[in-house]
Design a protein around this motif. Structure first.
Motif, mmCIF file in Angstrom:
data_model
loop_
_atom_site.group_PDB
_atom_site.id
_atom_site.type_symbol
_atom_site.label_atom_id
_atom_site.label_comp_id
_atom_site.label_asym_id
_atom_site.label_seq_id
_atom_site.Cartn_x
_atom_site.Cartn_y
_atom_site.Cartn_z
ATOM 1 N N TYR A 206 0.945 -1.154 0.067
ATOM 2 C CA TYR A 206 0.048 0.037 -0.107
ATOM 3 C C TYR A 206 0.750 1.139 -0.156
ATOM 4 C CZ TYR A 206 -3.789 -3.027 1.446
ATOM 5 O OH TYR A 206 -4.637 -3.972 1.327
ATOM 6 N N LEU A 207 0.557 2.196 -0.805
ATOM 7 C CA LEU A 207 1.187 3.544 -0.946
ATOM 8 C C LEU A 207 0.349 4.497 -0.505
ATOM 9 C CD1 LEU A 207 4.259 4.659 -1.504
ATOM 10 C CD2 LEU A 207 3.511 5.078 -4.051
ATOM 11 N N VAL A 208 0.593 5.229 0.832
ATOM 12 C CA VAL A 208 -0.235 6.287 1.059
ATOM 13 C C VAL A 208 0.158 7.573 0.743
ATOM 14 C CG1 VAL A 208 -1.557 7.238 3.082
ATOM 15 C CG2 VAL A 208 -1.634 4.879 2.573
ATOM 16 N N VAL A 209 -0.261 8.739 0.101
ATOM 17 C CA VAL A 209 0.011 9.656 0.001
ATOM 18 C C VAL A 209 -0.446 10.608 1.085
ATOM 19 C CG1 VAL A 209 0.147 11.753 -1.839
ATOM 20 C CG2 VAL A 209 0.273 9.452 -2.557
ATOM 21 N N ALA B 262 -6.876 1.604 -6.580
ATOM 22 C CA ALA B 262 -6.379 3.011 -5.749
ATOM 23 C C ALA B 262 -7.916 3.477 -5.143
ATOM 24 C CB ALA B 262 -6.095 3.992 -6.988
ATOM 25 N N ALA B 263 -7.592 4.214 -4.309
ATOM 26 C CA ALA B 263 -8.713 5.064 -3.387
ATOM 27 C C ALA B 263 -8.225 6.519 -3.348
ATOM 28 C CB ALA B 263 -9.052 4.545 -2.284
ATOM 29 N N LEU B 264 -8.827 7.404 -3.816
ATOM 30 C CA LEU B 264 -8.801 8.712 -3.866
ATOM 31 C C LEU B 264 -9.578 9.575 -3.087
ATOM 32 C CD1 LEU B 264 -7.780 9.189 -7.747
ATOM 33 C CD2 LEU B 264 -6.329 8.396 -6.022
ATOM 34 N N ASP B 265 -9.468 10.541 -2.383
ATOM 35 C CA ASP B 265 -10.045 11.377 -1.692
ATOM 36 C C ASP B 265 -9.961 12.796 -2.340
ATOM 37 O OD1 ASP B 265 -12.200 12.239 0.202
ATOM 38 O OD2 ASP B 265 -10.431 13.546 1.409
ATOM 39 N N VAL B 266 -9.005 12.904 -2.988
ATOM 40 C CA VAL B 266 -8.704 14.051 -3.807
ATOM 41 C C VAL B 266 -8.153 13.741 -5.200
ATOM 42 C CG1 VAL B 266 -7.665 15.390 -1.782
ATOM 43 C CG2 VAL B 266 -6.389 13.675 -2.643
ATOM 44 N N VAL B 267 -8.810 14.650 -6.087
ATOM 45 C CA VAL B 267 -8.529 14.572 -7.549
ATOM 46 C C VAL B 267 -7.702 15.999 -8.050
ATOM 47 C CG1 VAL B 267 -9.376 14.085 -9.712
ATOM 48 C CG2 VAL B 267 -10.065 12.790 -7.669
ATOM 49 N N ASP B 268 -6.782 15.777 -8.899
ATOM 50 C CA ASP B 268 -6.268 16.921 -9.623
ATOM 51 C C ASP B 268 -7.356 17.659 -10.454
ATOM 52 O OD1 ASP B 268 -4.323 18.836 -10.004
ATOM 53 O OD2 ASP B 268 -3.403 17.529 -11.543
ATOM 54 N N GLY B 269 -7.628 19.123 -10.232
ATOM 55 C CA GLY B 269 -8.678 19.458 -10.780
ATOM 56 C C GLY B 269 -9.900 19.541 -10.305
ATOM 57 N N GLU B 270 -10.339 18.978 -9.051
ATOM 58 C CA GLU B 270 -11.473 18.790 -8.276
ATOM 59 C C GLU B 270 -11.977 20.178 -8.367
ATOM 60 O OE1 GLU B 270 -10.605 18.967 -3.842
ATOM 61 O OE2 GLU B 270 -9.609 16.908 -4.922
ATOM 62 N N PRO B 271 -13.445 20.270 -8.389
ATOM 63 C CA PRO B 271 -14.458 19.297 -8.333
ATOM 64 C C PRO B 271 -14.532 18.401 -9.545
ATOM 65 C CG PRO B 271 -15.719 20.874 -8.132
ATOM 66 C CD PRO B 271 -14.018 21.636 -8.316
ATOM 67 N N GLY C 4 -0.329 -3.837 -5.500
ATOM 68 C CA GLY C 4 -0.243 -2.738 -4.738
ATOM 69 C C GLY C 4 -1.364 -1.747 -5.099
ATOM 70 N N TYR C 5 -1.747 -1.207 -4.109
ATOM 71 C CA TYR C 5 -2.792 -0.326 -3.800
ATOM 72 C C TYR C 5 -2.128 0.964 -3.569
ATOM 73 C CZ TYR C 5 -5.943 -4.292 -3.443
ATOM 74 O OH TYR C 5 -6.351 -5.603 -3.599
ATOM 75 N N LEU C 6 -2.761 2.214 -4.387
ATOM 76 C CA LEU C 6 -2.454 3.679 -4.038
ATOM 77 C C LEU C 6 -3.533 4.241 -3.349
ATOM 78 C CD1 LEU C 6 -0.574 5.839 -4.469
ATOM 79 C CD2 LEU C 6 -2.037 6.350 -6.613
ATOM 80 N N ILE C 7 -3.187 5.147 -2.275
ATOM 81 C CA ILE C 7 -4.254 5.811 -1.501
ATOM 82 C C ILE C 7 -3.927 7.261 -1.303
ATOM 83 C CG2 ILE C 7 -5.597 5.810 0.570
ATOM 84 C CD1 ILE C 7 -5.671 3.032 -0.622
ATOM 85 N N ASN C 8 -4.834 8.189 -1.851
ATOM 86 C CA ASN C 8 -4.312 9.741 -1.741
ATOM 87 C C ASN C 8 -5.282 10.419 -1.043
ATOM 88 O OD1 ASN C 8 -3.158 12.211 -2.213
ATOM 89 N ND2 ASN C 8 -3.522 12.177 -4.212
ATOM 90 N N ILE C 9 -4.837 11.004 0.153
ATOM 91 C CA ILE C 9 -5.779 11.663 0.976
ATOM 92 C C ILE C 9 -5.062 12.846 1.206
ATOM 93 C CG2 ILE C 9 -7.020 9.873 2.203
ATOM 94 C CD1 ILE C 9 -3.894 11.543 3.885
ATOM 95 N N SER C 10 -4.098 13.598 0.361
ATOM 96 C CA SER C 10 -3.298 14.574 0.484
ATOM 97 C C SER C 10 -3.932 15.789 -0.664
ATOM 98 C CB SER C 10 -1.924 14.358 0.094
ATOM 99 O OG SER C 10 -1.114 15.420 -0.314
ATOM 100 N N ARG C 11 -3.101 15.735 -1.726
ATOM 101 C CA ARG C 11 -3.875 16.767 -2.701
ATOM 102 C C ARG C 11 -3.849 15.992 -4.043
ATOM 103 N NH1 ARG C 11 -5.453 19.228 0.917
ATOM 104 N NH2 ARG C 11 -4.870 21.406 1.753
ATOM 105 N N GLY C 12 -4.728 16.202 -4.936
ATOM 106 C CA GLY C 12 -4.696 15.568 -6.153
ATOM 107 C C GLY C 12 -3.526 16.105 -7.205
ATOM 108 N N SER C 13 -2.966 17.006 -6.808
ATOM 109 C CA SER C 13 -1.778 17.421 -7.895
ATOM 110 C C SER C 13 -0.489 16.394 -7.533
ATOM 111 C CB SER C 13 -1.171 18.952 -7.199
ATOM 112 O OG SER C 13 -0.886 19.083 -5.975
ATOM 113 N N VAL C 14 -0.511 15.719 -6.270
ATOM 114 C CA VAL C 14 0.707 14.822 -6.064
ATOM 115 C C VAL C 14 0.740 13.546 -6.989
ATOM 116 C CG1 VAL C 14 1.729 13.649 -4.248
ATOM 117 C CG2 VAL C 14 0.577 15.822 -3.689
#
Length: 314
Positions: free
Chosen positions: A198-201, A253-262, A225-235
């Motif tokens: 698991y790779l958590v951002v 993958a699981a994302l709470d943030v997306v680049d260019g959100e919403p 592997g799984y990617l998790i992003n709870i930081s910023r979509g730009s990362v």
């Protein structure tokens, strides 16, 4: 005195009344159109701004507010506040470290479990009357390797819960190793991804971390592997992530943030190995209350001539 509010707060919780009781008047400018068309008379009266890191305050917006004295980022992030422009004007900038950490960590573990155990797919199947059809065997989290990009306050809490609750082995990458950390340090993100399940951002956003997780990192993470992003979509490089998920080059993958959100890329919406939530990791009644208390503490300190509680780091 007038405060310009550039991001939403929970109006039902009585926060406008709280600020009014403390002698502050809120002016709402929560959309780009409202910020671009600010009444000149109001602009001349604004002495403080409340915002968040993803919205920030530009140099042009700062220049348009001649009475501005302090900018308060409600959360920990402040990546889109033009700190150089603020410093040039002598404007104080604060942020909210630690106010929503517990909520973000809760959500991180929830996302990890959701994508691993395929919770959204199982829920949809049961609702569609497919109880027996979709009783698949799915992965578990216990005992797996967790790589954390950014072992700050939130990253450290994620590590503690993952290690203590799921017996996960933890490694991390920062710009530099942390003294006395119990976890192994990896000098770059690609090496960390190659080691991790698991790779958590959890790193801050901004220019220094833009697309830090790219195609090379995802390739190293691998098909299990799984990617998790709870930081910023730009990362995270969205195009690289979409391609990796489409080709099943990573497990999910699981994302709470997306680049260019919403706005969310249409290609993401079609992926069944991706879990999405609308940037809510830091939102809970407790975290919003913590943020508002800290914002008011910083405002009160500044306008009474005292040092602010949580200035942004130099």
């Amino acid at each position: 005195m007038t405060i310009a509010l550039l991001s939403h707060i929970d109006l039902d919780a009585g926060y406008p009344d709280r600020f009014a009781a403390a002698g502050y008047s809120l002016h709402f400018a929560t959309t780009p159109e409202q910020r671009a068309n600010l009444d000149p008379q109001i602009a001349r009266s604004i002495r403080a701004i409340l915002t968040i890191g993803t919205i920030g305050v530009s140099a042009a917006e700062i220049a348009a507010l001649p009475a501005l004295e302090i900018i308060c980022a409600q959360g920990v992030g402040f990546e889109n506040i033009d700190l150089a422009a603020a410093k040039q004007r002598g404007i104080q900038v604060t942020h909210g470290p630690g106010t929503n950490s517990s909520s973000v960590v809760d959500h991180t573990l929830a996302l990890m479990l959701a994508v691993t155990r395929r919770i959204p797919q199982f829920d949809a199947s049961v609702r569609a009357g497919e109880w027996k059809k979709t009783r698949w065997n799915v992965d578990g989290m216990s005992g797996k390797r967790l790589g954390i990009i950014g072992l700050g306050n939130i990253g450290a809490l994620i590590a503690r819960r993952a290690a203590g609750g799921f017996d996960m082995e933890v490694g991390y990458h920062n710009r530099r190793p942390q003294e006395n950390s119990p976890y192994p340090y990896f000098p770059n993100v690609t090496e960390l991804a190659g080691w991790a399940d698991y790779l958590v951002v959890a790193t801050p956003g901004g220019a220094n971390t833009t697309r830090l997780v790219n195609a090379e990192v995802l390739k190293a993470l691998g098909e299990n592997g799984y990617l998790i992003n709870i930081s910023r979509g730009s990362v995270v490089d969205s195009d690289a992530l979409i391609a990796s998920l489409q080709r099943h080059e990573i497990a999910g993958a699981a994302l709470d943030v997306v680049d260019g959100e919403p706005k969310v890329p249409a290609e993401m919406l079609a992926l069944d190995n991706l879990v999405l939530t609308p940037h809510v990791a830091g939102r809970s009644p407790e975290s919003v209350e913590n943020m508002m208390v800290l914002v008011q503490s910083n405002l009160d300190a500044h306008f009474s001539g005292q040092p602010v509680v949580t200035p942004v780091p130099e």
